[in-house]
Write an enzyme that holds these catalytic residues in place. Structure first.
Site, PDB file in Angstrom:
ATOM      1  N   ASN A 126      -9.947  36.889 -35.558  1.00  0.00           N
ATOM      2  CA  ASN A 126      -9.310  38.011 -36.246  1.00  0.00           C
ATOM      3  C   ASN A 126     -10.030  39.313 -35.890  1.00  0.00           C
ATOM      4  O   ASN A 126     -11.256  39.345 -35.762  1.00  0.00           O
ATOM      5  CB  ASN A 126      -9.388  37.803 -37.762  1.00  0.00           C
ATOM      6  N   HIS A 128     -10.994  42.895 -37.242  1.00  0.00           N
ATOM      7  CA  HIS A 128     -11.127  43.532 -38.560  1.00  0.00           C
ATOM      8  C   HIS A 128     -11.754  44.925 -38.402  1.00  0.00           C
ATOM      9  O   HIS A 128     -12.768  45.067 -37.708  1.00  0.00           O
ATOM     10  CB  HIS A 128     -12.010  42.667 -39.469  1.00  0.00           C
ATOM     11  N   SER A 155     -14.824  44.634 -35.844  1.00  0.00           N
ATOM     12  CA  SER A 155     -15.440  43.332 -35.567  1.00  0.00           C
ATOM     13  C   SER A 155     -14.358  42.328 -35.186  1.00  0.00           C
ATOM     14  O   SER A 155     -13.222  42.423 -35.657  1.00  0.00           O
ATOM     15  CB  SER A 155     -16.137  42.777 -36.822  1.00  0.00           C
ATOM     16  N   ASP A 164     -12.320  37.220 -44.022  1.00  0.00           N
ATOM     17  CA  ASP A 164     -13.186  38.083 -43.209  1.00  0.00           C
ATOM     18  C   ASP A 164     -14.642  37.631 -43.220  1.00  0.00           C
ATOM     19  O   ASP A 164     -15.563  38.460 -43.131  1.00  0.00           O
ATOM     20  CB  ASP A 164     -13.099  39.545 -43.684  1.00  0.00           C
TER      21      ASP A 164
HETATM   22  C1  GRF Z   1      -5.625  47.565 -36.675  1.00  0.00           C
HETATM   23  O1  GRF Z   1      -6.135  48.832 -36.831  1.00  0.00           O
HETATM   24  C2  GRF Z   1      -6.464  46.520 -37.359  1.00  0.00           C
HETATM   25  O2  GRF Z   1      -7.765  46.897 -37.510  1.00  0.00           O
HETATM   26  C3  GRF Z   1      -5.821  46.409 -38.693  1.00  0.00           C
HETATM   27  O3  GRF Z   1      -4.467  46.569 -38.431  1.00  0.00           O
HETATM   28  C4  GRF Z   1      -4.298  47.427 -37.331  1.00  0.00           C
HETATM   29  C5  GRF Z   1      -3.312  46.857 -36.401  1.00  0.00           C
HETATM   30  O4  GRF Z   1      -2.911  47.751 -35.429  1.00  0.00           O
HETATM   31  N1  GRF Z   1      -6.156  45.155 -39.330  1.00  0.00           N
HETATM   32  P1  GRF Z   1      -1.840  47.349 -34.365  1.00  0.00           P
HETATM   33  O5  GRF Z   1      -0.701  46.638 -35.088  1.00  0.00           O
HETATM   34  O6  GRF Z   1      -2.485  46.454 -33.358  1.00  0.00           O
HETATM   35  O7  GRF Z   1      -1.374  48.653 -33.772  1.00  0.00           O
END
Ligand code: GRF
Length: 237
Positions: A126, A128, A155, A164
Site C-alpha cells: 500500500n 500511504h 511510505s 497502515d
Molecule cells: C495518493 O495521494 C495517496 O497517497 C492517497 O490517495 C492518493 C491517490 O492518488 N492514499 P491517485 O489516485 O494515484 O492519483
C-alpha cells in the site's frame, strides 16, 4: 498476511515481467505512472488488471485507454451499498483469475478485512501519504502541518490486517516549507509518490526487496539477506 498464501519461490523468476494488479478509488495518477513505465519498458511489469471500488474514478479511464482489464466493484450501485464482504468476494475471484505476483493498493480507500488480506493470491503493498509509523489513517498532510513537522513524505508498506501498520519497505521524504498548506503539501507529496512507487516496484521486480522474505520477517523470523528497512529516497519535492 499468512506465509501459507505466498509462494516459496522468488517472486519474479526468469526475468519475466512482474504481474501486478492495482486497486484504486480515485484519480489514478499513480496508476498512470505505472502504465507509462510499463509502456515505455522502463519497469519490468505487466499490469494484469485494475479493480476500482468507485464507478466515477478517473483511474478507470486511464486503465481503459491502456487496454488493461478493469473490474468496477462499486461500493454504491443503484443507491445500494455493496458490503465489504461482497466486495472482497468479487475482488478475490477477479484476482484469482488474473494471477498477479503482487497486488498494489494505489489510492485505494476501502479498509480490507484480515480474511481478504490473508487469502489474497499474492502479497499486497500500500502507498500511504505519511512517513509511517506517524500519521496512519486520513488527513495526513493537515495533521503533519498542525503538528509543526519539519519533514513529511510517503511510505510503501506491506498490507496487514492492522491499518497502515505492516512492515514499511520504502519512504520518500521532503522538507515542509513554512508556506506549505495541506493542499500544497499534498501536491508535493504526490510528486514523491510518483517516484517512490515505480522505484519500489523495481526493487521488488529485481528481487532486491523480497516480499516473501519480508512477510516472513514480519512474522518474527529474521533473515540475514535483507537490507535495513525502510529504504529512503530523499527528494527535493
Ligand atoms: C495518493 O495521494 C495517496 O497517497 C492517497 O490517495 C492518493 C491517490 O492518488 N492514499 P491517485 O489516485 O494515484 O492519483
Amino acid at each position: 498476511m499468512s506465509v501459507s498464501t505466498l509462494s516459496a519461490d522468488p517472486i519474479n523468476q526468469a526475468n519475466k515481467p512482474l504481474r501486478i494488479a492495482v486497486l484504486v478509488s480515485g484519480s489514478g495518477s499513480n496508476l498512470q505512472v505505472l502504465i507509462d513505465a510499463m509502456q515505455a519498458g522502463s519497469l519490468p511489469i505487466e499490469i494484469v488488471g485494475v479493480i476500482s471500488n468507485r464507478e466515477d474514478a478517473y483511474a478507470i479511464t486511464r486503465a481503459q485507454d491502456a487496454n488493461i482489464p478493469i473490474a468496477v466493484l462499486s461500493h454504491v450501485a443503484k443507491g445500494k451499498r455493496m458490503g465489504i464482504k461482497t466486495f472482497e468476494s468479487h475482488a478475490n475471484d477477479q484476482l484469482t483469475v488474473w494471477q498477479p505476483d503482487l497486488i498494489v493498493l494505489a489510492g485505494f480507500m476501502r479498509v480490507l478485512s484480515a480474511g481478504f488480506i490473508d487469502n489474497a493470491p499474492a502479497p499486497m503493498i500500500n502507498l500511504h501519504p505519511s512517513l509511517l509509523p506517524v500519521y496512519k489513517g486520513l488527513d495526513t498532510h493537515q495533521r503533519a502541518i498542525q503538528a509543526g513537522e519539519r519533514h513529511h513524505g510517503c511510505s510503501i508498506h506491506v498490507v496487514t490486517a492492522e491499518l497502515d501498520a505492516g512492515a514499511v519497505l520504502t519512504q520518500a521524504l521532503l522538507e515542509v516549507a513554512q508556506k506549505d498548506t495541506a493542499d500544497s503539501l499534498q501536491a508535493r507529496v504526490q510528486k514523491l509518490e510518483h517516484q517512490l512507487l515505480p522505484w519500489t516496484i523495481m526493487l521488488i521486480a529485481k528481487d532486491i526487496l523480497n516480499i516473501n522474505q519480508l512477510t516472513t520477517q514480519n512474522n518474527g523470523a529474521k533473515s540475514a539477506n535483507l537490507p535495513a528497512l525502510p529504504l529512503k529516497l530523499w527528494l527535493n519535492g
